[in-house]
Design a protein around this motif. Structure first.
Motif, PDB file in Angstrom:
ATOM      1  N   UNK A 171       0.883  -1.253   0.080  1.00 56.29           N
ATOM      2  CA  UNK A 171       0.087   0.096   0.015  1.00 56.29           C
ATOM      3  C   UNK A 171       0.882   1.329  -0.100  1.00 56.29           C
ATOM      4  N   UNK A 172       0.367   2.492  -0.548  1.00 59.25           N
ATOM      5  CA  UNK A 172       1.097   3.604  -0.605  1.00 59.25           C
ATOM      6  C   UNK A 172       1.309   4.056   0.767  1.00 59.25           C
ATOM      7  N   UNK A 177      10.959   6.148   3.262  1.00 64.52           N
ATOM      8  CA  UNK A 177      11.616   7.350   2.541  1.00 64.52           C
ATOM      9  C   UNK A 177      13.205   6.857   2.356  1.00 64.52           C
ATOM     10  N   UNK A 178      13.638   5.745   2.817  1.00 61.75           N
ATOM     11  CA  UNK A 178      14.800   5.059   2.654  1.00 61.75           C
ATOM     12  C   UNK A 178      15.016   4.143   1.709  1.00 61.75           C
ATOM     13  N   UNK A 179      14.173   4.258   0.535  1.00 58.12           N
ATOM     14  CA  UNK A 179      14.047   3.242  -0.420  1.00 58.12           C
ATOM     15  C   UNK A 179      15.445   3.279  -1.200  1.00 58.12           C
ATOM     16  N   UNK A 230      15.596   9.638  11.060  1.00 54.94           N
ATOM     17  CA  UNK A 230      14.498   9.748   9.935  1.00 54.94           C
ATOM     18  C   UNK A 230      14.590   8.653   8.849  1.00 54.94           C
ATOM     19  N   UNK A 231      13.509   7.991   8.555  1.00 58.05           N
ATOM     20  CA  UNK A 231      13.265   6.835   7.648  1.00 58.05           C
ATOM     21  C   UNK A 231      13.235   5.613   8.134  1.00 58.05           C
ATOM     22  N   UNK A 232      13.780   5.364   9.534  1.00 58.21           N
ATOM     23  CA  UNK A 232      13.768   3.875  10.154  1.00 58.21           C
ATOM     24  C   UNK A 232      12.349   3.889  10.771  1.00 58.21           C
ATOM     25  N   UNK A 233      11.676   2.545  10.069  1.00 53.95           N
ATOM     26  CA  UNK A 233      10.180   2.668  10.570  1.00 53.95           C
ATOM     27  C   UNK A 233      10.047   2.405  12.099  1.00 53.95           C
ATOM     28  N   UNK A 234      11.102   2.365  12.919  1.00 49.11           N
ATOM     29  CA  UNK A 234      10.929   2.249  14.318  1.00 49.11           C
ATOM     30  C   UNK A 234      11.233   3.531  15.026  1.00 49.11           C
ATOM     31  N   UNK A 252      14.896  11.195  18.884  1.00 46.25           N
ATOM     32  CA  UNK A 252      15.037  10.885  17.281  1.00 46.25           C
ATOM     33  C   UNK A 252      16.225  11.648  16.920  1.00 46.25           C
ATOM     34  N   UNK A 253      16.693  11.252  15.780  1.00 43.27           N
ATOM     35  CA  UNK A 253      17.953  11.972  15.152  1.00 43.27           C
ATOM     36  C   UNK A 253      17.706  11.866  13.795  1.00 43.27           C
ATOM     37  N   UNK A 254      18.330  12.677  12.822  1.00 49.61           N
ATOM     38  CA  UNK A 254      17.949  12.835  11.329  1.00 49.61           C
ATOM     39  C   UNK A 254      18.792  11.694  10.509  1.00 49.61           C
ATOM     40  N   UNK A 255      19.944  11.267  10.876  1.00 47.40           N
ATOM     41  CA  UNK A 255      20.464  10.459  10.054  1.00 47.40           C
ATOM     42  C   UNK A 255      21.177   9.029  10.720  1.00 47.40           C
ATOM     43  N   UNK A 256      21.403   7.914  10.011  1.00 48.10           N
ATOM     44  CA  UNK A 256      22.142   6.905  10.517  1.00 48.10           C
ATOM     45  C   UNK A 256      23.473   7.469  11.141  1.00 48.10           C
TER      46      UNK A 256
END
Length: 447
Positions: A171-172, A177-179, A230-234, A252-256
């Motif tokens: 589903x959409x 966002x990390x595809x 961001x982008x981590x589903x958790x 919460x942080x922005x990047x790996x």
């Protein structure tokens, strides 16, 4: 250099594979499912200046034996503590990502005295509906099929896990966002799933069924940082954690990279400064560290004979009183520019008196070893599988004719046997041709 080691748990005989790198206080690193400690190699190199990084393969993944029966999360936590005991590892800091973090939090709740601090990348708090969805579809049986159909599913399941979460939800609303379509990343995860086989369901299932309960506020436990980018589903699960004990923080942080930097800073602040003790390892299997890489060996050091295997294969279990290795670039051995020199150096280090060089298989090298480089569509997997089947019918495999037919043996077409041969060929890749050429040169010199 990252070194690799095997360890046998006293009493149970369960074997554990672990990687080690760096100097300083010990840092235990627990990988996510269904991966292996190999996923931590880049991070181990980054953190090696600060810690002695110790990354075991959890039971049933990588090169570690599975747990018996249908284990639950407490069994994986207790197995981790058994590994720490067998290693001779005292209280230390620890890091885990996703399911690795769940194993660590469970272990900390059961035996808090074993840890100085935890850093966790994403901690899942599933609701009842999410648990129902995961329980129904997330962990299908994974068995090799005679014609390799399971490999098409595996490639797409791993690839699309970064596109939607869970992997089967198209589903959409499930988009991530990390595809990506990073072939190397997908191929590594595919290789690790092939290592685990259907045992992946035990380790992954235990994590998914685990109760997501943070220690109570009043609990006296070591400090812990839980962060997600961001982008981590958790990342959304940070808001589900609720009250936590003193010294526990969620962020919460922005990047790996920010997650890793925050984790390193937290672990450095709380991990202590005691040097890592010497770690135990098995005496009959391991890796010899040579200039340029590692050679995987099994058997008896100082044995009279060192036995080698053919190109595109892997070592067989050595007979009593002998040694065997994975040839350079094959199995669990690293690749080397000069395979003969690497084998001779390994033989010297292991105290072998003689090297038994095998003859290369008959056939044209350019046709025996097609390209096995992973590609965007995973077709290399089917190429390896079809060669594994053809090898049961003809010699050389590419000569499909009555003149080159060999006796058919049902065992050679067993799907698990096919998978072992296909996997060995994929791992070897271009090294298979170099090993063939090396053996051809050696056989020419000995005639």
């Amino acid at each position: 250099m990252i070194t690799r080691h095997m360890l046998t748990i006293p009493g149970t005989g369960r074997r554990v594979h672990y990687r080690r790198c760096g100097t300083g206080p010990a840092l235990l690193m627990v990988h996510q499912s269904p991966r292996s400690s190999a996923e931590y190699e880049p991070l181990m190199r980054k953190w090696a200046a600060h810690f002695t990084c110790i990354a075991p393969d959890t039971p049933g993944f990588g090169q570690s034996d599975p747990l018996p029966g249908t284990p639950e999360i407490a069994d994986f936590a207790d197995a981790l503590c058994e590994t720490m005991d067998a290693l001779g590892l005292g209280p230390c800091a620890a890091y885990g990502f996703h399911s690795g973090g769940i194993i660590l939090v469970t272990a900390l709740k059961r035996q808090p005295q074993r840890f100085r601090a935890l850093a966790v990348g994403g901690y899942a708090i599933w609701n009842a509906e999410e648990m129902r969805i995961f329980g129904e579809r997330y962990l299908p049986e994974f068995h090799p099929s005679p014609y390799g159909e399971h490999l098409a599913w595996l490639w797409n399941r791993i690839l699309e896990q970064s596109w939607v979460f869970p992997w089967f939800d198209t589903r959409e609303e499930a988009r991530l966002s990390v595809a990506h379509a990073d072939v190397a990343r997908v191929a590594q995860a595919v290789a690790e799933m092939l290592d685990a086989g259907n045992a992946y369901r035990a380790g992954y299932g235990a994590v998914l069924r685990a109760p997501r309960d943070i220690p109570p506020v009043e609990a006296e436990v070591p400090p812990c940082l839980i962060s997600a980018y961001d982008g981590d589903p958790l990342q959304a699960h940070i808001d589900r954690l609720g009250p936590m004990p003193a010294g526990w923080e969620a962020r919460k942080v922005a990047t790996p990279a920010e997650h890793q930097d925050a984790s390193l800073a937290f672990l450095s602040a709380h991990g202590g400064d005691a040097p890592c003790p010497p770690l135990a390892e098995d005496a009959h299997e391991g890796w010899i560290a040579l200039e340029g890489g590692l050679i995987h060996w099994k058997g008896t050091r100082g044995a009279e004979r060192l036995v080698l295997h053919a190109p595109a294969g892997e070592m067989a279990e050595p007979e009593d009183g002998t040694l065997a290795i994975d040839a350079p670039g094959h199995g669990q051995s690293g690749d080397f520019e000069d395979p003969q020199a690497a084998v001779e150096a390994a033989a010297l280090a292991l105290g072998a008196e003689a090297v038994l060089w095998p003859a290369p298989p008959p056939g044209e090298p350019d046709r025996l070893y097609p390209d096995m480089t992973p590609d965007r569509f995973g077709t290399y997997l089917q190429r390896a599988w079809q060669i594994a089947r053809a090898e049961a019918f003809f010699a050389p495999w590419y000569e499909a004719s009555a003149a080159h037919a060999i006796p058919l043996a049902p065992a050679a077409l067993d799907p698990h046997t096919l998978q072992r041969r296909a996997r060995a060929r994929i791992i070897a890749g271009d090294a298979a041709r170099r090993w063939h050429d090396t053996l051809s040169t050696i056989m020419g010199e000995t005639r």
